[in-house]
Write a protein that holds these residues in place. Structure first.
Motif, PDB file in Angstrom:
ATOM      1  N   HIS A 114       0.842  -1.198   0.000  1.00 52.98           N
ATOM      2  CA  HIS A 114       0.000   0.000   0.000  1.00 52.98           C
ATOM      3  C   HIS A 114       0.874   1.244   0.000  1.00 52.98           C
ATOM      4  O   HIS A 114       2.092   1.165  -0.047  1.00 52.98           O
ATOM      5  N   GLY A 115       0.234   2.440   0.095  1.00 52.28           N
ATOM      6  CA  GLY A 115       0.925   3.688   0.385  1.00 52.28           C
ATOM      7  C   GLY A 115       0.742   4.009   1.862  1.00 52.28           C
ATOM      8  O   GLY A 115      -0.136   3.451   2.522  1.00 52.28           O
ATOM      9  N   HIS A 116       1.563   4.933   2.379  1.00 51.92           N
ATOM     10  CA  HIS A 116       1.477   5.284   3.808  1.00 51.92           C
ATOM     11  C   HIS A 116       0.098   5.825   4.187  1.00 51.92           C
ATOM     12  O   HIS A 116      -0.466   5.462   5.215  1.00 51.92           O
ATOM     13  N   GLY A 117      -0.422   6.748   3.375  1.00 46.39           N
ATOM     14  CA  GLY A 117      -1.710   7.368   3.703  1.00 46.39           C
ATOM     15  C   GLY A 117      -2.802   6.315   3.754  1.00 46.39           C
ATOM     16  O   GLY A 117      -3.692   6.344   4.618  1.00 46.39           O
ATOM     17  N   ASP A 118      -2.715   5.361   2.846  1.00 49.10           N
ATOM     18  CA  ASP A 118      -3.662   4.254   2.773  1.00 49.10           C
ATOM     19  C   ASP A 118      -3.613   3.424   4.056  1.00 49.10           C
ATOM     20  O   ASP A 118      -4.631   3.225   4.729  1.00 49.10           O
TER      21      ASP A 118
ATOM     22  N   ALA B 193      -2.365   4.139   6.961  1.00 50.00           N
ATOM     23  CA  ALA B 193      -2.756   4.943   8.127  1.00 50.00           C
ATOM     24  C   ALA B 193      -4.286   5.021   8.203  1.00 50.00           C
ATOM     25  O   ALA B 193      -4.880   4.843   9.273  1.00 50.00           O
ATOM     26  N   ASN B 194      -4.927   5.235   7.059  1.00 53.48           N
ATOM     27  CA  ASN B 194      -6.395   5.267   7.008  1.00 53.48           C
ATOM     28  C   ASN B 194      -7.001   3.908   7.360  1.00 53.48           C
ATOM     29  O   ASN B 194      -8.059   3.834   7.981  1.00 53.48           O
TER      30      ASN B 194
ATOM     31  N   LEU C 191     -10.248   6.994   0.719  1.00 55.66           N
ATOM     32  CA  LEU C 191      -9.276   8.077   0.581  1.00 55.66           C
ATOM     33  C   LEU C 191      -9.124   8.467  -0.890  1.00 55.66           C
ATOM     34  O   LEU C 191      -9.512   7.717  -1.788  1.00 55.66           O
TER      35      LEU C 191
ATOM     36  N   ALA D 198      -6.760   8.661  -3.535  1.00 59.88           N
ATOM     37  CA  ALA D 198      -5.417   8.189  -3.888  1.00 59.88           C
ATOM     38  C   ALA D 198      -5.503   7.154  -4.995  1.00 59.88           C
ATOM     39  O   ALA D 198      -6.583   6.652  -5.301  1.00 59.88           O
TER      40      ALA D 198
END
Lengths: 261, 286
Positions: free
Chosen positions: B102-106, B108-109, B123, B125
């Motif tokens: 995943h990505g970090h923002g993903d 974290a969400n 999100l 993204a």
């Protein structure tokens, strides 16, 4: 000041730093972007707001962080929030002017690969992966990339698009409803490139002093375009060089002679 | 209700073969002592979740504890590659490792969604990214109000979350400050939670909003001074950058790695003894 009085890394960092305006809110990647952003803060942009994805907002480190979550970032920040908050309220919330990133590979539309060289399932080289870059590349108001130029790094076709630049060019970002404008500049150790206003293909607009078009062609796998009127990067000033070298010396001392990778 | 116990007992009782385990801490407060204890007790078939696998998961993956890794950035911060992770992905050594990326923002969400008892996170993204092509857990949905296309990812609900923090009181109320990462969300998303702390005190003497996790959200609290080493604990000790640098050479070679794991973790009784053995091996090198 002559081209022999500074290194290609130094002029890359200095040229990148100059692109950051005082007061801008800048979401900073570790490594080259972090060096350039802090140089900007210590020279022409004292009020720049540096955000790191680990949570610090308004970080003012006196030495460069080795990792994205170094204690020095938290200690010098205006505030430290949780990682979900950084991505939800601050980045996705639209409060970031500039995403400042590096990459392993980019293509002519400044799309970014930080995931894999070769096939995803059977990788030749497995790279670290996305980090926060996909969200930064989507949501920051604009993106500036800084990376060393080589034919291995500036490729015709990416093996993997981790984070989007201008996709296949033109108005592709708008069609996908991406909130930010995407990459507005790519700074390398040889030159500065900007996307063509219509096609969004990266075009060399500025050469660093002493660098030839031929050197840039050799260091780019695709047939790189040049602007009709090329500018030359202003030579680093004595102040810029002194402050950069001071910062890097302090960093080496603090990290036990490690260089910030 | 938090039980104040030893790390050995906490891991023995709360981390089981086949569990989904999240050990969080964003560069700061990485629960290394707990990671070592999981390795020492030779848990197997774990699904490891962590935004940045870091050296803690490089060790567990190389030692054969994991069958799957859910992550968003897999490098050695400030140094380069995680060689054990790469060897598992590139050459199936010591065993094939399924990855879900995943990505970090993903991620974290996804922890926030887990803590919120929601099935998925939403999100903005991934439009145009290749990640959704290789990760079928990233989907796109349409906003029912505006029609906008948004990314959706399943929430993370670990069987057990493990974190390291600075302080707890004798009931197990947790104080954690500095870089906060996703620890609060990761604990509240999990069925069980273990927290190692630098110290246990009579009174926290903290501002009303500073206790980030009340004792009844935690299963076990264990006092392990230095338990975040070689990462750092704000206010206690700094990150040991030399260890991270030296790890590159240890992890690069399978044989060197296995000898290191045996001498430093499998053949030691606890984290304190690990620190002693490490200090001896470092002083021999210099």
């Amino acid at each position: 000041m002559t081209p022999s009085a500074y290194t290609t890394n130094e002029i890359m960092t200095i040229a990148a730093a100059r692109l950051l305006k005082n007061g801008a809110v800048c979401f900073v990647g570790i490594g080259l972007p972090s060096t350039a952003a802090n140089l900007a803060r210590l020279t022409h942009a004292p009020d720049i707001v540096l955000i790191y994805e680990s949570g610090p907002i308004g970080a003012k480190p006196s030495i460069l962080p080795l990792s994205i979550g170094d204690g020095n970032l938290a200690e010098t920040a205006d505030t430290v929030v949780s990682t979900p908050e950084i991505f939800r309220y601050w980045l996705q919330g639209g409060r970031v002017d500039v995403g400042f990133l590096s990459a392993a590979q980019i293509d002519r539309f400044a799309n970014i690969n930080t995931t894999v060289i070769g096939d995803y399932k059977k990788p030749g080289t497995r790279l670290p992966g996305a980090g926060g870059a996909p969200e930064i590349a989507s949501c920051a108001g604009q993106v500036v990339l800084v990376l060393k130029q080589s034919a291995r790094g500036f490729v015709k076709k990416l093996d993997f698009v981790t984070s989007v630049g201008h996709l296949d060019g033109g108005d592709a970002r708008r069609r996908l409803n991406l909130p930010g404008k995407g990459p507005v500049a790519v700074v390398t150790d040889l030159c500065l490139m900007e996307p063509d206003p219509a096609t969004k293909e990266l075009t060399v607009t500025q050469l660093h002093p002493g660098i030839s078009a031929e050197q840039i062609r050799k260091a780019t796998e695709w047939e790189i375009r040049f602007a009709p009127e090329l500018k030359e990067t202003l030579l680093p000033t004595k102040t810029e060089l002194e402050i950069l070298r001071d910062l890097e010396r302090r960093t080496r001392l603090a990290h036990g002679n490690l260089t910030a990778a | 209700m938090a039980e104040i116990t030893t790390l050995r007992e906490a891991i023995a009782g709360l981390v089981r073969d086949g569990d989904v385990v999240a050990m969080e801490g964003f560069t700061h407060l990485i629960p290394f002592a707990a990671g070592h204890e999981v390795l020492r007790q030779q848990r197997r078939n774990l699904t490891l979740v962590r935004m940045t696998p870091d050296v803690i998961y490089d060790q567990l993956i190389g030692a054969g504890c994991a069958k799957k890794l859910i992550f968003s950035w897999g490098g050695n911060p400030g140094v380069g590659s995680l060689h054990r992770l790469r060897d598992a992905v590139e050459h199936d050594w010591p065993a094939p490792l399924e990855i879900q990326e995943h990505g970090h923002g993903d991620l974290a969400n996804a922890y926030v969604a887990g803590a919120s008892n929601l099935p998925f996170a939403v999100l903005r993204a991934y439009a145009g990214s290749d990640l959704p092509k290789h990760n079928d857990k990233i989907k796109f949905i349409q906003c029912p109000f505006t029609g906008e296309s948004l990314a959706a990812v399943p929430s993370i609900r670990p069987d057990v979350t493990v974190i390291h923090a600075q302080k707890s009181d004798r009931k197990g109320n947790i104080l954690l400050w500095g870089i906060l990462g996703v620890q609060k969300e990761a604990v509240l998303a999990a069925k069980r939670a273990i927290v190692t702390v630098e110290e246990i005190v009579d009174e926290l003497n903290a501002w009303p909003n500073a206790c980030i996790l009340p004792h009844w959200t935690i299963s076990a609290v264990c006092r392990v001074p230095g338990g975040g080493f070689p990462s750092y604990a704000h206010g206690y000790y700094e990150r040991d950058n030399r260890f991270y640098q030296a790890w590159d050479a240890v992890a690069r070679d399978r044989d060197t790695f296995q000898k290191w794991i045996k001498a430093h973790i499998l053949d030691t009784d606890n984290f304190e003894e690990f620190r002693q053995v490490l200090a001896e091996s470092v002083s021999q090198e210099t």
